[in-house]
Design an enzyme around this catalytic site. Sequence first.
Site: not given
Length: 347
Positions: A56, A60, A63, A100, A131, A191, A263
């Site tokens: 990616c 972040c 991550c 998801c 999702c 979400c 959640r």
Amino acid sequence: MIMITVRHDWTHKEVKALFEMPFNDLLFRAASIHRENFNPNEVQISTLLSIKTGACPEDCKYCPQSGHYKTDLERERLMEVEKVVEQARLAKNKGATRFCMGAAWSDPKDRDMPYIEKMVKEVKELGLETCMTLGMLDNDKAHSLREAGLDYYNHNLDTSPEYYQQIITTRTYQDRLDTIDHVRDAGMKVCSGGIVGMGEQASDRFGLLIQLANLEQQPESVPINMLVKVKGTPLEDVEDLDHFEFIRTIAVARIMMPYSYVRLSAGRTAMNEQMQSMCFFAGANSIFYGDKLLTTENPEADADMNLLKKLGMKPEERHDYSDEAYEASLSSAIADKATSELFYEAN
């Protein structure tokens, strides 16, 4: 059911006061609100599958999928549609009602959209809610996903606006808010939550919840993640968050967002059964089910079912409604016609 006014004007002072309540008083207040709006002995079950892993371009700091850090994660290309549908079928057989799909992208490219849309359509045909989390969306892509039948789009705010630049520099906070706006404009459910335990201050946890609750329409689903520290990421040695502070975060989220599913998300492998049970009592009523959350460990499905059995709880069943019935349920939940405040039960 007693209608509770949904507020969009929470202040830092008010949220700080909630966090500083005596622990038992806070949990009692959160549990009372939860019982007014949900069955306290049911938990919505979702399964999360990584459909494209690693490399990616975002930075972040939490991550392992970021291409900026050296982790042991094996990169994988976009999964074939048939393999995704197979995993969705297995998830449904194990009790999941929502499937998801997550891809490690900054944003989906035009060439990827036909495959993504086909995944949505075929998973939805299994009778599951769908999702996706694919990074940033523009207005056109959001509408394309909605036309394919996507129910929810996940796009977390991660933390407060003030702490955000300490965690991510490759996209702005406004970029995240814009994506949520595009998702809403397309008619999908949102979400959106965040991660705690990233070295932030208590005020940043207040700020995250304020941002979520003060959105024009609160997210239908609010995942609260506890940081999973991964070797090779900049946050691998950050100090652990006190577990009572995490439970307080769950409780305050429930109070501020009374009709949202809260959640209990990443980080559950570091929580014993007693801590998870307190989170359920505090208002958490959704979990991810399965041994992986994208790339990080998650409790085994059997362990989750055993815990729910001990607590006398059960997975929430999915109820399908026609558009007309859904609209009627929204209309009947108008608490204040003067402000057109809508209350709804997220499916």
